[in-house]
Write an enzyme that holds these catalytic residues in place. Sequence first.
Site, PDB file in Angstrom:
ATOM      1  N   LEU A 152       0.816  -1.214   0.000  1.00 47.67           N
ATOM      2  CA  LEU A 152       0.000   0.000   0.000  1.00 47.67           C
ATOM      3  C   LEU A 152       0.846   1.260   0.000  1.00 47.67           C
ATOM      4  O   LEU A 152       0.434   2.282  -0.576  1.00 47.67           O
ATOM      5  CB  LEU A 152      -0.963  -0.008   1.181  1.00 47.67           C
ATOM      6  CG  LEU A 152      -1.942  -1.180   1.211  1.00 47.67           C
ATOM      7  CD1 LEU A 152      -2.945  -1.005   2.345  1.00 47.67           C
ATOM      8  CD2 LEU A 152      -2.676  -1.332  -0.116  1.00 47.67           C
ATOM      9  N   ASP A 153       2.011   1.237   0.627  1.00 50.00           N
ATOM     10  CA  ASP A 153       2.886   2.402   0.545  1.00 50.00           C
ATOM     11  C   ASP A 153       3.249   2.693  -0.904  1.00 50.00           C
ATOM     12  O   ASP A 153       3.253   3.841  -1.346  1.00 50.00           O
ATOM     13  CB  ASP A 153       4.163   2.166   1.358  1.00 50.00           C
ATOM     14  CG  ASP A 153       4.010   2.559   2.813  1.00 50.00           C
ATOM     15  OD1 ASP A 153       3.154   3.407   3.114  1.00 50.00           O
ATOM     16  OD2 ASP A 153       4.736   2.011   3.655  1.00 50.00           O
TER      17      ASP A 153
END
Length: 633
Positions: free
Chosen positions: A492-493
Amino acid sequence: MASPAVTRTVRPLEGLHLAAWGPPGLSRPAIEHLALLGAETRTDRGADLRADPGTDPEDTRAGMGGGAGAEGKAAGSGDGRAAHLLLSGTGFDPQEASVRWSAHPAGGMADEATVQAATGIMAVHGRRDGTPRGLAVDYAATATGVLAVQGLLAGLLAQARGGRAGKVTTSADRAGLLAVSQYLAAAGADEGEATEIAPGGPPFTSADGVVFELETLDPGAWAAFWRSLGAPFDAVRAGWRPFQFRYATACAPFPPALHTTARAQPWRRIEGAAATSGAEVCRLRTLAERAAEQDGAPPWSLAPHASGHRAPPRPPGAPSCSAAAPTAARPLAGLTVLEAGRRIQAPLAAHLLGLLGADVVRIEPPGGDPLRGMPPTCSGTSARWLALNRGKQAVEVDIKAAAGRRRLREMTAGADVFLHNWAPGKAAELGLDSAHLAAVNPTLVYAYTGGWAGRVPDAPMGTDFMVQARTGVGEAARPQDEAPAPSLMTLLDVLGGLMGAEAALAGLLLRERTGAGVRVDSSLLGAADALTAPALRRVLRGQEPRRPAGFRRPLRTADGWIAPTDTCAPAAAAYDLRALPTGAALAQLRDHGMSATAVTTDPADLHLDPRFPGSISRDAHGAPAAPDPWSFA
């Protein structure tokens, strides 16, 4: 730039028409985002190009029609042909994007599974388990769709600033290499990792069967949490370093005693230990729970500044007033981005804007970013830091001091974008929120990349693994025969950084069309929802949201692993390939009409991998560098 009819829009693509054709697994993620940004997605024959509510990209093998001349161009998702996206409309020349599974037709990558295998995604995701594992979500395809949208927005922005239209090309293998770029850089560093790369890591399980993630950035809170649960002192001390570095290594081989301690305590006591220690815990939520609470919001929001000040929209074809004019290869040339980012999300977003030609100025604290020295290093600089920050200028500013905040406000007066991922509320506390900076620069694009976007009540800390746990990504990423667990690869980063750059580009284009500055917000939550969208749709249709047992699980060979395409996997699984070398195993499957590719097990091997000829270079520090994800012509 735009006609008077659209200068009041809050959607940067309003008035533009989208035509698309080719493999839907490649085109549909981009189509959905382009529609949310205002593109008209209906063809002259009335067909809607957006996702059919009854069909998901990963379940579809037929082509998608759309636009004049689309007939006969559609192709199955595994044939290697490109998907095409064409935007046209008032004030713009046609802007086209071409999207492929592989930048090199002979690379052997024909779908999501083979891209994950070749680019190292399977290897990094599998570190926690000790063997390569495929992600059961279409991660590379989702990232590729965002990159395609970025390329289209950048091309339109260049046109709006007096440049010419061009064609952008991107591919899923380039998206995959970008996703593992930090691991690639670290694998080619001058020194080894600061901690062991070996199987192990969260999540934990309580005595009453609650599976949960733990998060803290404070070693004192880590120690207090485990001490309150009665964990052995040596295990607590030995566990902190691998836990702290799990974001960098995608594994956390801490002592088994920590798992044993968690399994001996009920969930209620674990929650209490977190509350008193300052650590945070989050129960792994299911996809069904996420579907029930999802608000349907887009992955980002765009809001023109309400300051009442605006510059006149630039007439069509008028030259940019920036110092450097946009070119086909550098559509953002002449624009300045100020980035005050930490870790991955915001630095990656700014890195992408820099690759598109913007001048990126990184705002660092006095003494510089402490992550510059994070091991392993290349020529004394952190290899991982270089993967996200090479090529940026750096200015040290003490935003805790009034003089530093005043200096930063002065810098924004001459900037086009201010981008940050500070903790919620910090910008307002410092007097550096969008309203404050719009007063200094009414045409500024203020871009915030956060965790939750204020959309989830009682949300835990907005970090990658906590958002994965809270949104059902831990369940979606693994097939039915594997226990749900967030990936220790920073899914997700990275995807959040991609979507942060997408949002900033949308804001810049909207600014060109309206003459007003824009605030844009993106989040890890938005990235999670985009990644799990097909699974959430299956929940709403009453279907099993997870992929079947064994989905995207590589096959062992005598000297490695191979990954069949998703369509060939059931037939390939019937063959025992363990006695064959990888090359012979691939040949046997090929002789029986099946497609597969070798699994990259070490990112260091990507540098000389013949599937990526000439793609991976080395920067001035000697660190391996992933290729630019787009090419422009």
